[in-house]
Motif scaffolding. Structure first.
Motif, PDB file in Angstrom:
ATOM      1  N   HIS A   1       0.858  -1.186   0.000  1.00 12.63           N
ATOM      2  CA  HIS A   1       0.000   0.000   0.000  1.00 12.63           C
ATOM      3  C   HIS A   1       0.889   1.229   0.000  1.00 12.63           C
ATOM      4  N   LEU A   2       0.606   2.132  -0.905  1.00 11.34           N
ATOM      5  CA  LEU A   2       1.326   3.393  -0.984  1.00 11.34           C
ATOM      6  C   LEU A   2       0.326   4.506  -0.739  1.00 11.34           C
ATOM      7  N   LYS A   3       0.579   5.266   0.316  1.00 12.47           N
ATOM      8  CA  LYS A   3      -0.265   6.418   0.622  1.00 12.47           C
ATOM      9  C   LYS A   3       0.589   7.661   0.461  1.00 12.47           C
ATOM     10  N   MET A   4       0.123   8.568  -0.389  1.00 10.61           N
ATOM     11  CA  MET A   4       0.827   9.827  -0.613  1.00 10.61           C
ATOM     12  C   MET A   4      -0.192  10.869  -1.041  1.00 10.61           C
ATOM     13  N   THR A   5       0.202  12.112  -0.960  1.00 10.76           N
ATOM     14  CA  THR A   5      -0.638  13.209  -1.426  1.00 10.76           C
ATOM     15  C   THR A   5      -0.057  13.682  -2.750  1.00 10.76           C
ATOM     16  N   VAL A   6      -0.855  13.652  -3.784  1.00 10.35           N
ATOM     17  CA  VAL A   6      -0.400  14.062  -5.107  1.00 10.35           C
ATOM     18  C   VAL A   6      -1.251  15.234  -5.568  1.00 10.35           C
TER      19      VAL A   6
ATOM     20  N   GLN B   1      -5.252  13.091  -1.615  1.00 13.38           N
ATOM     21  CA  GLN B   1      -4.780  11.859  -0.979  1.00 13.38           C
ATOM     22  C   GLN B   1      -4.943  10.690  -1.948  1.00 13.38           C
ATOM     23  N   GLU B   2      -3.895   9.904  -2.078  1.00 12.11           N
ATOM     24  CA  GLU B   2      -3.930   8.718  -2.941  1.00 12.11           C
ATOM     25  C   GLU B   2      -3.545   7.506  -2.108  1.00 12.11           C
ATOM     26  N   ASP B   3      -4.236   6.411  -2.328  1.00 11.21           N
ATOM     27  CA  ASP B   3      -3.947   5.140  -1.673  1.00 11.21           C
ATOM     28  C   ASP B   3      -3.932   4.091  -2.774  1.00 11.21           C
ATOM     29  N   LEU B   4      -2.757   3.566  -3.064  1.00  9.90           N
ATOM     30  CA  LEU B   4      -2.585   2.675  -4.208  1.00  9.90           C
ATOM     31  C   LEU B   4      -1.900   1.383  -3.798  1.00  9.90           C
ATOM     32  N   LEU B   5      -2.090   0.364  -4.596  1.00 11.28           N
ATOM     33  CA  LEU B   5      -1.312  -0.864  -4.470  1.00 11.28           C
ATOM     34  C   LEU B   5      -0.217  -0.806  -5.523  1.00 11.28           C
ATOM     35  N   VAL B   6       1.030  -0.908  -5.082  1.00 10.59           N
ATOM     36  CA  VAL B   6       2.151  -0.858  -6.015  1.00 10.59           C
ATOM     37  C   VAL B   6       3.144  -1.954  -5.684  1.00 10.59           C
ATOM     38  N   GLU B   7       3.942  -2.304  -6.675  1.00 12.95           N
ATOM     39  CA  GLU B   7       5.042  -3.212  -6.427  1.00 12.95           C
ATOM     40  C   GLU B   7       6.181  -2.401  -5.816  1.00 12.95           C
ATOM     41  N   PRO B   8       6.893  -2.956  -4.848  1.00  9.50           N
ATOM     42  CA  PRO B   8       7.974  -2.204  -4.196  1.00  9.50           C
ATOM     43  C   PRO B   8       9.040  -1.691  -5.167  1.00  9.50           C
ATOM     44  N   ARG B   9       9.210  -2.360  -6.293  1.00  9.52           N
ATOM     45  CA  ARG B   9      10.239  -1.957  -7.256  1.00  9.52           C
ATOM     46  C   ARG B   9       9.723  -0.958  -8.299  1.00  9.52           C
ATOM     47  N   GLU B  10       8.433  -0.604  -8.239  1.00  3.12           N
ATOM     48  CA  GLU B  10       7.861   0.328  -9.206  1.00  3.12           C
ATOM     49  C   GLU B  10       8.428   1.725  -9.025  1.00  3.12           C
ATOM     50  N   LEU B  11       8.681   2.373 -10.136  1.00  5.82           N
ATOM     51  CA  LEU B  11       9.209   3.733 -10.093  1.00  5.82           C
ATOM     52  C   LEU B  11       8.079   4.744 -10.001  1.00  5.82           C
TER      53      LEU B  11
ATOM     54  N   TYR C   1       6.203   5.931 -13.204  1.00  2.00           N
ATOM     55  CA  TYR C   1       5.197   5.033 -13.771  1.00  2.00           C
ATOM     56  C   TYR C   1       3.923   5.007 -12.930  1.00  2.00           C
ATOM     57  N   VAL C   2       4.049   5.141 -11.627  1.00  2.00           N
ATOM     58  CA  VAL C   2       2.863   5.221 -10.780  1.00  2.00           C
ATOM     59  C   VAL C   2       2.082   6.480 -11.127  1.00  2.00           C
ATOM     60  N   LEU C   3       2.794   7.604 -11.265  1.00  4.18           N
ATOM     61  CA  LEU C   3       2.117   8.860 -11.608  1.00  4.18           C
ATOM     62  C   LEU C   3       1.437   8.763 -12.968  1.00  4.18           C
ATOM     63  N   ARG C   4       2.142   8.273 -13.958  1.00  3.92           N
ATOM     64  CA  ARG C   4       1.619   8.245 -15.326  1.00  3.92           C
ATOM     65  C   ARG C   4       0.569   7.151 -15.529  1.00  3.92           C
ATOM     66  N   GLU C   5       0.842   5.946 -15.068  1.00  7.17           N
ATOM     67  CA  GLU C   5       0.003   4.806 -15.408  1.00  7.17           C
ATOM     68  C   GLU C   5      -1.108   4.536 -14.405  1.00  7.17           C
ATOM     69  N   LYS C   6      -0.873   4.823 -13.142  1.00  8.44           N
ATOM     70  CA  LYS C   6      -1.909   4.548 -12.148  1.00  8.44           C
ATOM     71  C   LYS C   6      -2.737   5.781 -11.823  1.00  8.44           C
ATOM     72  N   LEU C   7      -2.125   6.975 -11.910  1.00  6.42           N
ATOM     73  CA  LEU C   7      -2.850   8.198 -11.575  1.00  6.42           C
ATOM     74  C   LEU C   7      -3.175   9.046 -12.808  1.00  6.42           C
ATOM     75  N   ASN C   8      -2.754   8.581 -13.973  1.00  7.28           N
ATOM     76  CA  ASN C   8      -3.032   9.258 -15.243  1.00  7.28           C
ATOM     77  C   ASN C   8      -2.527  10.710 -15.256  1.00  7.28           C
ATOM     78  N   LEU C   9      -1.415  10.963 -14.590  1.00  8.75           N
ATOM     79  CA  LEU C   9      -0.774  12.279 -14.602  1.00  8.75           C
ATOM     80  C   LEU C   9       0.372  12.200 -15.609  1.00  8.75           C
TER      81      LEU C   9
ATOM     82  N   VAL D   1       3.484  18.896 -12.670  1.00 12.16           N
ATOM     83  CA  VAL D   1       3.143  20.123 -13.394  1.00 12.16           C
ATOM     84  C   VAL D   1       1.634  20.358 -13.388  1.00 12.16           C
ATOM     85  N   GLU D   2       0.857  19.293 -13.363  1.00 13.50           N
ATOM     86  CA  GLU D   2      -0.602  19.436 -13.321  1.00 13.50           C
ATOM     87  C   GLU D   2      -1.060  20.114 -12.031  1.00 13.50           C
ATOM     88  N   GLY D   3      -0.311  19.921 -10.960  1.00 13.18           N
ATOM     89  CA  GLY D   3      -0.675  20.474  -9.665  1.00 13.18           C
ATOM     90  C   GLY D   3      -0.341  21.948  -9.508  1.00 13.18           C
TER      91      GLY D   3
END
Length: 164
Positions: free
Chosen positions: A6-11, A15-25, A28-36, A78-80
């Protein structure tokens, strides 16, 4: 047992709460999971800066930051920087002073410039050039990028003085 964490961060203030692989960069989380898709994947070695974001108030190259390192962090892309109704002063300055050509480096350049102006609200041309040295542009020759950042700094300072 799952390999994901579980990855909890503010983007960008959300607030975002995501499931990620520990090795994920982070990129890619921003682009592929959060569509930023503002931060771009360029060199994947921290040399180009197209992936620059702010992480807890510091500029980082998100192509070499593990998403796990952003646990509990504040991330700004940059979106923020803009609001739904208006562009950020830096974004306007880049448009008005032709600080971009192809636009690939622009999101990372603007995000880095934003942090630079937070750290040094009234930089000289030399300080701007040094401050963006980790962000590469293949198109512009940097002159209009520097002019854009200096114009944004002047506008931000004038607005701050008017508010005081």
């Amino acid at each position: 047992m799952s390999d994901k964490m579980h990855l909890k961060m503010t983007v960008n203030g959300k607030q975002e709460d995501l499931l990620v692989e520990p090795r994920e960069l982070l990129i890619y989380v921003l682009r592929e999971k959060l569509n930023l898709t503002g931060p771009h994947v360029g060199c994947e070695t921290t040399h180009c800066g197209a992936c620059t974001v702010e992480l807890n108030g510091k500029s980082v190259k998100s192509c070499t930051v593990l998403a796990a390192q952003a646990q509990g962090a504040e991330v700004t892309t940059v979106e923020g920087l803009s609001t739904p109704d208006d562009l950020h002063v830096l974004q306007k300055a880049f448009r008005e002073h032709h600080g971009l050509q192809c636009g690939f480096c622009t999101p990372g350049m603007i995000t880095r410039a934003h942090r630079l102006l937070q750290e040094n609200p009234n930089p000289t041309e030399e300080e701007v050039r040094f401050g963006i040295a980790g962000n590469l542009c293949r198109c512009t020759g940097y002159q209009n990028i520097v002019k854009s950042i200096l114009a944004a700094a002047a506008e931000m300072n004038a607005a701050k003085e008017a508010a005081e």
